[in-house]
Design a protein around this motif. Structure first.
Motif, PDB file in Angstrom:
ATOM      1  N   PRO A 184       0.813  -1.224   0.000  1.00  0.00           N
ATOM      2  CA  PRO A 184       0.000   0.000   0.000  1.00  0.00           C
ATOM      3  C   PRO A 184       0.847   1.275   0.000  1.00  0.00           C
ATOM      4  CG  PRO A 184       0.123  -0.902   2.208  1.00  0.00           C
ATOM      5  CD  PRO A 184       0.889  -1.848   1.322  1.00  0.00           C
ATOM      6  N   SER A 185       0.218   2.365  -0.397  1.00  0.00           N
ATOM      7  CA  SER A 185       0.862   3.682  -0.336  1.00  0.00           C
ATOM      8  C   SER A 185       0.315   4.432   0.869  1.00  0.00           C
ATOM      9  CB  SER A 185       0.544   4.480  -1.603  1.00  0.00           C
ATOM     10  OG  SER A 185       1.151   3.853  -2.700  1.00  0.00           O
ATOM     11  N   TYR A 213       5.887   5.033 -10.033  1.00  0.00           N
ATOM     12  CA  TYR A 213       5.245   3.813  -9.529  1.00  0.00           C
ATOM     13  C   TYR A 213       5.702   2.611 -10.352  1.00  0.00           C
ATOM     14  CZ  TYR A 213       1.721   0.167  -9.705  1.00  0.00           C
ATOM     15  OH  TYR A 213       1.115  -1.062  -9.758  1.00  0.00           O
ATOM     16  N   VAL A 248       7.952  -0.435  -8.648  1.00  0.00           N
ATOM     17  CA  VAL A 248       7.260  -1.682  -8.334  1.00  0.00           C
ATOM     18  C   VAL A 248       7.966  -2.857  -9.015  1.00  0.00           C
ATOM     19  CG1 VAL A 248       5.470  -1.859 -10.141  1.00  0.00           C
ATOM     20  CG2 VAL A 248       4.899  -2.454  -7.837  1.00  0.00           C
ATOM     21  N   ARG A 299      -3.016  -8.219  -7.000  1.00  0.00           N
ATOM     22  CA  ARG A 299      -3.380  -6.795  -7.016  1.00  0.00           C
ATOM     23  C   ARG A 299      -4.786  -6.672  -7.578  1.00  0.00           C
ATOM     24  NH1 ARG A 299       0.814  -4.984 -11.718  1.00  0.00           N
ATOM     25  NH2 ARG A 299       2.069  -4.462  -9.893  1.00  0.00           N
ATOM     26  N   LEU A 321      -5.369  -2.414 -11.450  1.00  0.00           N
ATOM     27  CA  LEU A 321      -3.965  -2.367 -11.879  1.00  0.00           C
ATOM     28  C   LEU A 321      -3.653  -3.418 -12.945  1.00  0.00           C
ATOM     29  CD1 LEU A 321      -2.228  -1.675  -8.443  1.00  0.00           C
ATOM     30  CD2 LEU A 321      -2.493  -0.107 -10.364  1.00  0.00           C
TER      31      LEU A 321
HETATM   32  N1  GLU Z   1       1.106   0.674  -4.298  1.00  0.00           N
HETATM   33  C1  GLU Z   1       0.045   0.291  -5.179  1.00  0.00           C
HETATM   34  C2  GLU Z   1      -1.268   0.892  -4.689  1.00  0.00           C
HETATM   35  O1  GLU Z   1      -1.357   1.262  -3.530  1.00  0.00           O
HETATM   36  C3  GLU Z   1      -0.152  -1.195  -5.289  1.00  0.00           C
HETATM   37  C4  GLU Z   1       1.063  -1.983  -5.612  1.00  0.00           C
HETATM   38  C5  GLU Z   1       0.923  -2.942  -6.791  1.00  0.00           C
HETATM   39  O2  GLU Z   1       0.269  -3.975  -6.718  1.00  0.00           O
HETATM   40  O3  GLU Z   1       1.510  -2.662  -7.792  1.00  0.00           O
HETATM   41  O4  GLU Z   1      -2.210   0.967  -5.446  1.00  0.00           O
END
Ligand code: GLU
Length: 281
Positions: A10-11, A196, A200, A214, A218
């Motif tokens: 998560p962010s 991002y 990632v 995910r 995404l």
């Molecule tokens: N950090 C991404 C978000 O919060 C998700 C990470 C990923 O699965 O790539 O949406």
């Protein structure tokens, strides 16, 4: 094959809501079913919007949900160097170019949209001469660096990746990636020397992630990740895309749309069991 390793990433730019709870529970459940483990990664490259308090709250909320993870937890804001190394690798291969366009300019020039519905970058700065690039860089114009996607794809050829679903134990299906529908994506932003997409991909490989779980939001972005993996010589994990939780308005949950956070629900008397049940676990 190495032992399955999954991640929840998560962010910390707000408190977790039911959508995050579903994503975390899917990840830990999948790890268990695969006989592997899950780790937590904090994706905080957005230094303007991410806050240490939100990162602390993520740890607290996940522990409240009954999840645990190995320490230390990797924070992306500590890893700008490996991201810059990856970007430099692409730069040396002539696949990165400086772009000086503002958001407003792109919105004005674009004639199409990307899979997220944002204006598709028309490649304006791809055509700048070297002299113009140097002049603008020397002048200190705000700059971001974009991937020359078409040139990259001409080198890699057709790309495929493995998707597992609807359950994590299903046989993987091979799918074609179509990164061209994203155009020349930004890999180094104006405010931080990564993005991002770049972070990632670098971290999934650095941490040895074998299965990426995910949300379906995404799914399309995975096309870019598969291209970057190929360009950087990194392994491509299996992907599993889980359903999204929609609010009463039919849109996916988001802090910006006023979706209640897990801590709001907790303050209203919800238990961790109530959260699990609400998201179908
Ligand atoms: N950090 C991404 C978000 O919060 C998700 C990470 C990923 O699965 O790539 O949406």
């Amino acid at each position: 094959m190495s032992k399955p390793l999954l991640r929840f990433a998560p962010s910390p730019n707000g408190y977790l809501h039911l959508g995050h709870a579903l994503s975390a529970l899917v990840t830990w459940d999948a790890a268990e079913k695969l006989g592997g483990s899950a780790l937590l990664r904090i994706e905080d490259i957005d230094i303007g919007r991410c806050k240490p308090d939100f990162a602390e709250a993520i740890l607290e909320d996940l522990a409240w949900l009954g999840l645990d993870w190995p320490e230390p937890v990797l924070c992306q804001s500590d890893r700008f160097e490996p991201y810059a190394d990856a970007a430099n690798h692409l730069r040396r291969a002539d696949l990165l170019y400086p772009c000086f366009c503002s958001r407003a300019e792109i919105a004005e020039q674009a004639t199409d949209t990307d899979p997220d519905g944002a204006p598709l970058y028309p490649g304006t700065c791809r055509h700048l001469s070297n002299a113009e690039r140097i002049e603008r860089l020397e002048r200190g114009d705000p700059v971001q660096f974009r991937l020359d996607t078409e040139t990259a794809l001409a080198r890699t050829g057709m790309l495929t990746y493995s998707v597992i679903g609807p359950t994590i134990l299903d046989r993987p299906q091979i799918r074609y990636a179509r990164p061209q529908r994203w155009g020349d994506v930004v890999l180094q932003r104006k405010d931080v020397p990564t993005s991002y997409h770049l972070s990632v991909v670098v971290d999934d490989a650095a941490q040895g992630i074998t299965h990426v779980t995910r949300g379906k939001d995404l799914e399309a972005a995975t096309d870019i990740h598969v291209l970057l993996q190929m360009l950087l010589g990194l392994p491509s994990p299996y992907y599993h895309f889980h359903r999204l939780i929609k609010g009463a308005d039919g849109e996916k949950l988001a802090k910006s749309r006023g979706s209640p956070s897990l801590r709001d629900l907790r303050a209203d008397g919800w238990t961790a069991e109530d959260v699990r049940r609400a998201v179908g676990f």
